[in-house]
Motif scaffolding. Structure first.
Motif, PDB file in Angstrom:
ATOM      1  N   GLN A  14       0.825  -1.208   0.000  1.00  0.00           N
ATOM      2  CA  GLN A  14       0.000   0.000   0.000  1.00  0.00           C
ATOM      3  C   GLN A  14       0.859   1.258   0.000  1.00  0.00           C
ATOM      4  OE1 GLN A  14      -2.515  -0.461   3.439  1.00  0.00           O
ATOM      5  NE2 GLN A  14      -3.476  -2.327   2.660  1.00  0.00           N
ATOM      6  N   VAL A  15       1.941   1.237   0.780  1.00  0.00           N
ATOM      7  CA  VAL A  15       2.812   2.410   0.860  1.00  0.00           C
ATOM      8  C   VAL A  15       3.508   2.649  -0.473  1.00  0.00           C
ATOM      9  CG1 VAL A  15       4.866   3.377   1.957  1.00  0.00           C
ATOM     10  CG2 VAL A  15       3.140   2.214   3.344  1.00  0.00           C
ATOM     11  N   PHE A  16       4.060   1.594  -1.068  1.00  0.00           N
ATOM     12  CA  PHE A  16       4.741   1.760  -2.354  1.00  0.00           C
ATOM     13  C   PHE A  16       3.788   2.330  -3.404  1.00  0.00           C
ATOM     14  CE2 PHE A  16       7.971  -1.406  -0.821  1.00  0.00           C
ATOM     15  CZ  PHE A  16       9.075  -0.579  -0.991  1.00  0.00           C
ATOM     16  N   GLU A  17       2.573   1.808  -3.460  1.00  0.00           N
ATOM     17  CA  GLU A  17       1.611   2.297  -4.447  1.00  0.00           C
ATOM     18  C   GLU A  17       1.257   3.755  -4.196  1.00  0.00           C
ATOM     19  OE1 GLU A  17      -1.517  -0.534  -4.060  1.00  0.00           O
ATOM     20  OE2 GLU A  17      -0.618  -1.958  -5.491  1.00  0.00           O
ATOM     21  N   ARG A  18       1.094   4.126  -2.933  1.00  0.00           N
ATOM     22  CA  ARG A  18       0.758   5.515  -2.614  1.00  0.00           C
ATOM     23  C   ARG A  18       1.894   6.464  -2.990  1.00  0.00           C
ATOM     24  NH1 ARG A  18      -0.737   8.107   3.349  1.00  0.00           N
ATOM     25  NH2 ARG A  18      -1.145  10.224   2.580  1.00  0.00           N
ATOM     26  N   LEU A  19       3.130   5.975  -2.900  1.00  0.00           N
ATOM     27  CA  LEU A  19       4.286   6.819  -3.196  1.00  0.00           C
ATOM     28  C   LEU A  19       4.660   6.817  -4.674  1.00  0.00           C
ATOM     29  CD1 LEU A  19       6.548   5.975  -0.125  1.00  0.00           C
ATOM     30  CD2 LEU A  19       5.075   7.967  -0.457  1.00  0.00           C
ATOM     31  N   GLY A  20       3.913   6.073  -5.492  1.00  0.00           N
ATOM     32  CA  GLY A  20       4.147   6.089  -6.927  1.00  0.00           C
ATOM     33  C   GLY A  20       5.069   5.012  -7.444  1.00  0.00           C
TER      34      GLY A  20
END
Length: 240
Positions: free
Chosen positions: A92-98
């Motif tokens: 989730q964090v990686f996706e939110r950060l692009g």
């Protein structure tokens, strides 16, 4: 990441002063895509986090390089709590950060049903063949890598040898120049010869790394030669 927000890059052995050629493609991607504002809004101490990623380059498996992301996010170290993020949260964090996370093919499996010696390695999402391996994680954050048989089947690759100018003539293709121009435009920059040159060189290193490295190429001499060929091709495109 520095407390100031500046991203630091390294491998398992060191933090880079100068980014080595095999990592340049990945580092550029992270610098362009990483959403610093979203990250700073989400955490109190940016410098407490370390992001572990895979920077794919050709070491013997011929992936679909145009589709394969420059970086695949694996996990995140929280220095404040001194532990790794669970896989779901890291995704989730990686996706939110692009950034694109590594592919998860199965979320949960009871320990009594897990037999590593009988594990079927899933198909890769990035080429027509089995994945190179599977990372297994337990609820306590412990991780293990199960390597796929494809790693044992990698055949010897033919080294690329020759003078840098000859190699550049072979490797700077119209397709790579076109992809570089598109990438520059996508990043909302002007497609100057210098920008195109940098990206074409990074593509070549990423996609031909094993053969070039085994041929003992002089990376900086090749970089210069690539620039000359890119300038020539760029001039021809401008004339047409």
């Amino acid at each position: 990441m520095k407390p100031s927000g500046r991203l630091l890059f390294g491998d398992r052995d060191r933090v880079f002063d100068d980014v080595p050629p095999p990592y340049e493609y990945a580092v550029r991607h992270v610098r362009e895509q990483f959403d610093r504002d979203a990250f700073h809004d989400a955490v109190d101490e940016p410098g407490a986090y370390v992001f572990f990623c895979v920077a794919p380059c050709n070491v013997g498996i011929d992936y679909d390089w145009e589709r394969l992301p420059a970086v695949l996010g694996w996990t995140i170290w929280n220095g404040t709590k001194e532990r790794l993020f669970p896989i779901d949260k890291a995704e989730q964090v990686f996706e939110r950060l692009g950034l694109t996370p590594v592919n998860t093919f199965q979320k949960e499996l009871h320990v009594r049903d897990f037999h590593p010696e009988r594990l079927d390695i899933p198909d890769s999402a990035w080429y027509a063949g089995p994945a190179a391996g599977v990372i297994v994680e337990n609820r306590r954050g412990g991780r293990a890598l199960i390597e796929g048989p494809v790693l044992d089947e990698i055949s010897d690759y033919e080294p690329i040898r020759g003078e840098p100018a000859e190699l550049a003539d072979e490797l700077v293709t119209d397709a790579r120049v076109g992809r570089a121009i598109k990438a520059v435009e996508t990043s909302q920059k002007t497609p100057t010869t210098a920008e195109i040159h940098a990206r074409v060189f990074e593509m070549i290193v990423r996609e031909e790394y094993a053969r070039l490295d085994s041929g003992r190429v002089d990376w900086e001499a090749l970089r210069s030669a690539v620039g000359s060929v890119v300038a020539e091709k760029r001039g021809k495109l401008a004339d047409n």
